[in-house]
Design a protein around this motif. Structure first.
Motif, PDB file in Angstrom:
ATOM      1  N   THR A 134       0.827  -1.204   0.000  1.00 49.20           N
ATOM      2  CA  THR A 134       0.000   0.000   0.000  1.00 49.20           C
ATOM      3  C   THR A 134       0.864   1.257   0.000  1.00 49.20           C
ATOM      4  O   THR A 134       2.021   1.246   0.423  1.00 49.20           O
ATOM      5  N   ASP A 135       0.278   2.362  -0.463  1.00 48.61           N
ATOM      6  CA  ASP A 135       0.944   3.656  -0.334  1.00 48.61           C
ATOM      7  C   ASP A 135       0.190   4.486   0.711  1.00 48.61           C
ATOM      8  O   ASP A 135      -0.814   4.032   1.276  1.00 48.61           O
ATOM      9  N   GLU A 138      -3.589   4.972   0.174  1.00 46.57           N
ATOM     10  CA  GLU A 138      -4.402   3.767   0.363  1.00 46.57           C
ATOM     11  C   GLU A 138      -4.580   3.444   1.848  1.00 46.57           C
ATOM     12  O   GLU A 138      -5.661   3.020   2.274  1.00 46.57           O
ATOM     13  N   VAL A 139      -3.520   3.634   2.637  1.00 52.90           N
ATOM     14  CA  VAL A 139      -3.619   3.382   4.072  1.00 52.90           C
ATOM     15  C   VAL A 139      -4.588   4.372   4.723  1.00 52.90           C
ATOM     16  O   VAL A 139      -5.400   3.996   5.568  1.00 52.90           O
ATOM     17  N   MET A 142      -8.098   3.381   3.853  1.00 58.25           N
ATOM     18  CA  MET A 142      -8.512   2.218   4.640  1.00 58.25           C
ATOM     19  C   MET A 142      -9.072   2.662   5.993  1.00 58.25           C
ATOM     20  O   MET A 142     -10.124   2.202   6.436  1.00 58.25           O
ATOM     21  N   LEU A 301       1.547   1.331   6.936  1.00 60.90           N
ATOM     22  CA  LEU A 301       2.364   1.607   5.752  1.00 60.90           C
ATOM     23  C   LEU A 301       3.737   0.944   5.885  1.00 60.90           C
ATOM     24  O   LEU A 301       4.243   0.337   4.941  1.00 60.90           O
ATOM     25  N   GLY A 304       3.444  -2.852   5.566  1.00 59.79           N
ATOM     26  CA  GLY A 304       3.152  -3.259   4.189  1.00 59.79           C
ATOM     27  C   GLY A 304       4.367  -3.307   3.293  1.00 59.79           C
ATOM     28  O   GLY A 304       4.302  -3.876   2.193  1.00 59.79           O
TER      29      GLY A 304
END
Length: 452
Positions: A134-135, A138-139, A142, A301, A304
């Motif tokens: 994820t970048d 995206e985190v 979420m 992050l 991931g």
């Protein structure tokens, strides 16, 4: 008195059981979620040093006093304070101190269980690879999606409250003690594993330097007050939990020695959390002063993108869940104990009543993040309001009153009977509880109110 009047709710089987339980009450989201980010915001090592001084000078003396009051009264915080006020022949309105502590714990659990629910949700997100590749956007998305979904949050809040009440229903030895005998060692094992992983990262020296090398140019009045306030709040003082746990403590156990163990373990967890977290933050070029989002937005992050991130992401959020659970069972215990004592009902029924009421308020907290987000009181949503009222007003006031009652209202001979300290030790504690701790907490209280 303590040996002649055991608590009707039972007693801890040993000093070690009480240490585990009280440490579990103290160790919570504040150690693993809050301590790292406020350390990051306030410059690292110098802040940690000020925090440790505050634990020694303020937190430990007040914790000794709260455990002492609990064991002397042997009842729920409300009935304990009423009994002790009568024994000391002082104003019976000191009983309101017990009410304030019980209500504070109840209100804290209402939003605490929602945050614990986030941790449970993230265990499964980590387990199913939700952080992989994820970048930052995206985190963040979420976390925002979780906040926007009342269904998801209510589900996890409900699961967490159900687990909490199942433990509390089983009583002192069958529930609280059995739970902490498993949870606390497991918590420490997971934390040590995470620290060991952090030590293997290339940024471990940088993280240790940040955490333990003091730069006093980063310290200002706000940082000192933040350290003082956190040292107080992290030990679960002023919310009735430590007082009611103290009421289950056998009369032969040394309160002072036990308190030092509890405060030491609580502080160790906070420091170990920092040792585990900051190397990961530096290794992934993330911002140490992120704030409250450090745990739910920055660390996923890191998990991931790092080697073994799947396993360590799962372990970290399991750790957060365990820490929340050991605190939550102590937050509801004062209300349950009071219902059993005053309403003449079975413990299981008392748990259903207290747990259902707390769950309902927690649902309202969930709504404050989404469908009721526009509804604000004093420019705060319900979550922010409950957090402000408890952490910034009720707990400091409760701690101040505990210090004043133990230091000034309670008969010295009764305090000496409970603490059984050498003369010099008792005099040192008495000086701290009568003068140093009240003054320090009063300064924090004035700062919160905007006077300082």
């Amino acid at each position: 008195m303590t040996d002649k009047t055991p608590s009707i709710h039972g007693e801890w089987s040993s000093r070690f059981a009480f240490i585990l339980a009280a440490t579990g009450s103290a160790v919570g989201l504040g150690n693993i979620w809050k301590f790292p980010y406020i350390t990051g915001q306030n410059g690292g090592g110098a802040f940690v040093m000020v925090y440790l001084i505050c634990v020694a000078a303020i937190g430990i003396p007040i914790m000794i006093a709260e455990i002492m009051l609990g064991r002397r009264g042997r009842q729920s915080p409300i009935n304990t304070m009423q009994t002790l006020a009568a024994e000391a022949r002082v104003d019976p309105r000191w009983g309101y101190l017990g009410w304030m502590g019980m209500i504070a714990g109840f209100l804290i659990l209402a939003y605490y269980s929602v945050i614990a629910g986030w941790a449970m949700a993230y265990i499964f997100k980590a387990f199913f690879g939700g952080f992989f590749g994820t970048d930052g956007g995206e985190v963040k998305e979420m976390f925002d999606n979780l906040m926007a979904s009342p269904i998801q949050q209510i589900f996890w809040h409900t699961v967490f409250m159900f687990i909490t009440m199942q433990v509390v229903m089983r009583g002192v030895k069958g529930g609280l003690e059995k739970a902490v005998r498993f949870l606390m060692p497991a918590l420490f094992v997971i934390l040590i594993i995470l620290v060991a992983y952090a030590m293997a990262s290339g940024s471990y020296p940088q993280g240790i330097h940040f955490l333990f090398s003091p730069d006093f140019s980063k310290i200002n009045a706000d940082a000192v007050l933040t350290a003082m306030g956190h040292a107080f709040f992290t030990l679960s003082l002023g919310m009735g939990a430590i007082m009611v746990y103290g009421s289950y403590l056998p009369g032969h156990v040394s309160i002072a020695k036990t308190t030092f163990f509890i405060a030491g373990a609580d502080t160790a967890v906070a420091l170990l959390a920092g040792i585990a977290i900051f190397p990961l933050v530096f290794a992934n070029q993330l911002e140490v002063a992120t704030g409250p989002g450090l745990i739910f937005q920055t660390l996923p992050l890191a998990f991931g993108h790092m080697s073994g991130g799947w396993l360590f992401g799962v372990l970290f959020f399991v750790l957060l869940f365990f820490a929340a659970l050991t605190s939550s069972i102590s937050l509801i215990e004062p209300a349950v104990a009071w219902l059993v004592e005053n309403k003449n009902i079975a413990r299981q029924k008392a748990c259903v009543w207290a747990g259902t009421a707390c769950w309902g308020l927690g649902v309202a907290v969930v709504f404050s993040f989404n469908i009721w987000s526009g509804f604000k009181i004093f420019d705060k949503n319900l979550f922010e309001l409950l957090d402000y009222l408890t952490a910034n007003l009720m707990l400091p006031l409760g701690g101040l009153c505990i210090a004043v009652f133990a230091g000034w209202m309670m008969k010295q001979v009764h305090a000496e009977q409970e603490l059984e300290l050498p003369a010099q030790g008792f005099q040192a504690w008495q000086f701290l509880i009568k003068y140093v701790a009240p003054a320090a907490v009063f300064i924090v209280f004035l700062h919160v109110l905007g006077v300082l």
